[in-house]
Design an enzyme around this catalytic site. Structure first.
Site, short mmCIF file in Angstrom:
data_model
loop_
_atom_site.label_atom_id
_atom_site.label_comp_id
_atom_site.label_asym_id
_atom_site.label_seq_id
_atom_site.Cartn_x
_atom_site.Cartn_y
_atom_site.Cartn_z
CG HIS A 87 2.70 5.86 46.69
ND1 HIS A 87 2.23 6.61 45.63
CD2 HIS A 87 3.91 5.38 46.30
CE1 HIS A 87 3.12 6.60 44.65
NE2 HIS A 87 4.15 5.85 45.02
CE1 TYR A 137 10.74 6.32 49.21
CE2 TYR A 137 9.82 7.73 47.51
CZ TYR A 137 10.63 6.68 47.87
OH TYR A 137 11.32 5.99 46.92
CB THR A 173 9.64 -0.01 51.98
OG1 THR A 173 10.87 -0.26 51.29
CG2 THR A 173 9.55 -0.87 53.21
CG ASP A 174 8.14 4.50 47.18
OD1 ASP A 174 8.87 4.10 46.24
OD2 ASP A 174 7.22 5.32 47.02
CG PHE A 175 12.48 1.44 45.12
CD1 PHE A 175 13.23 0.93 44.08
CD2 PHE A 175 11.31 0.77 45.47
CE1 PHE A 175 12.84 -0.23 43.41
CE2 PHE A 175 10.90 -0.36 44.81
CZ PHE A 175 11.66 -0.87 43.77
#
Length: 261
Positions: A87, A137, A173-175
């Site tokens: 990430h 995140y 993007t992360d969820f």
């Protein structure tokens, strides 16, 4: 084994062979993109996501991710797979080992000021040909960068990833960074920008340099961001171009529309 097992073996050939196996199995099922590898240097031993990483060494992770992507993407053409390292810029140094899926785990710290160390595997992944990327995140704490989640962080996504590292691939993007699943227990992971509306968050994500919104299914916020002047059709076209280019590269408009039975 899990990636941490491959790291324990320490073999680039094992990583390459595993990536090639994933490529064959995904391709047989019709998948052309992999939402991995996870290449965060796992420097915080209390962090729960260590098994999905290649361990704490940025140098070892860099070597293994090169080999893994070589196996995952294959020789090109039919059967190729698109890798999405995550990430960015490294999700390992979570304060206290907590999880940024939740409000109390949103801070990422860099003991000893070693921010650059966490970047090393992502540089290696780009050099190995990665065409997609996912930021985490968390928000950076105690650095020169704004303390907002990485999907909203223009200095990180545009400044480091796009400009410094020259990455022009797709950034997903992360969820759930725009909308949440439960306002109290599982809110939107919009750390540092919780006060913004969903429309404002969407516009900020685009301004930061991201292309796709992970886990989001509605387009109302995006349309409202355009209609209110917070973003433009021209900016959206930049992201559409990146996504379409990836689909053409993977053959999704010709021979790869169907899986060979």
């Amino acid at each position: 084994p899990e990636p941490i097992g491959i790291a324990a073996i320490g073999s680039e050939e094992a990583a390459r062979e595993f990536g090639d196996t994933v490529r064959q199995e995904y391709s047989a099922a019709g998948f052309v993109g992999a939402c991995h590898p996870q290449i965060d240097p796992a420097t915080e031993p209390r962090w729960a996501r260590i098994p999905q990483t290649f361990g704490e060494s940025a140098e070892l992770t860099s070597r293994l991710v090169r080999a893994y992507i070589e196996g995952l993407t294959g020789p090109g053409g039919h059967g190729a797979l698109s890798a999405m390292p995550k990430h960015f810029p490294g999700g390992g140094p979570q304060l206290g080992g907590r999880d940024p899926h939740f409000r109390d785990g949103q801070d990422q710290v860099y003991p000893g000021g070693r921010f650059e160390e966490h970047l090393q595997p992502f540089i290696a992944a780009i050099e190995a040909g990665a065409t997609q990327m996912m930021p985490y995140y968390g928000k950076p704490v105690g650095t020169e960068y704004e303390e907002v989640g990485f999907a909203f962080n223009k200095a990180v996504i545009t400044g480091i990833l796009r400009e410094r590292l020259g990455f022009d691939g797709v950034v997903l993007t992360d969820f759930g960074v725009v909308t949440g699943y439960h306002p109290e227990y599982f809110p939107a992971k919009a750390w540092g920008v919780e006060h913004l509306s969903e429309v404002e968050r969407t516009a900020l994500i685009l301004d930061a340099g991201c292309d796709q919104l992970g886990g989001e299914s509605g387009v109302d916020a995006l349309k409202a961001a355009v209609e209110s002047g917070l973003t433009s059709v021209e900016r959206i076209d930049q992201s559409v171009r990146r996504v379409l280019r990836e689909k053409f590269r993977l053959g999704l408009f010709d021979e790869r529309r169907y899986v060979d039975p």
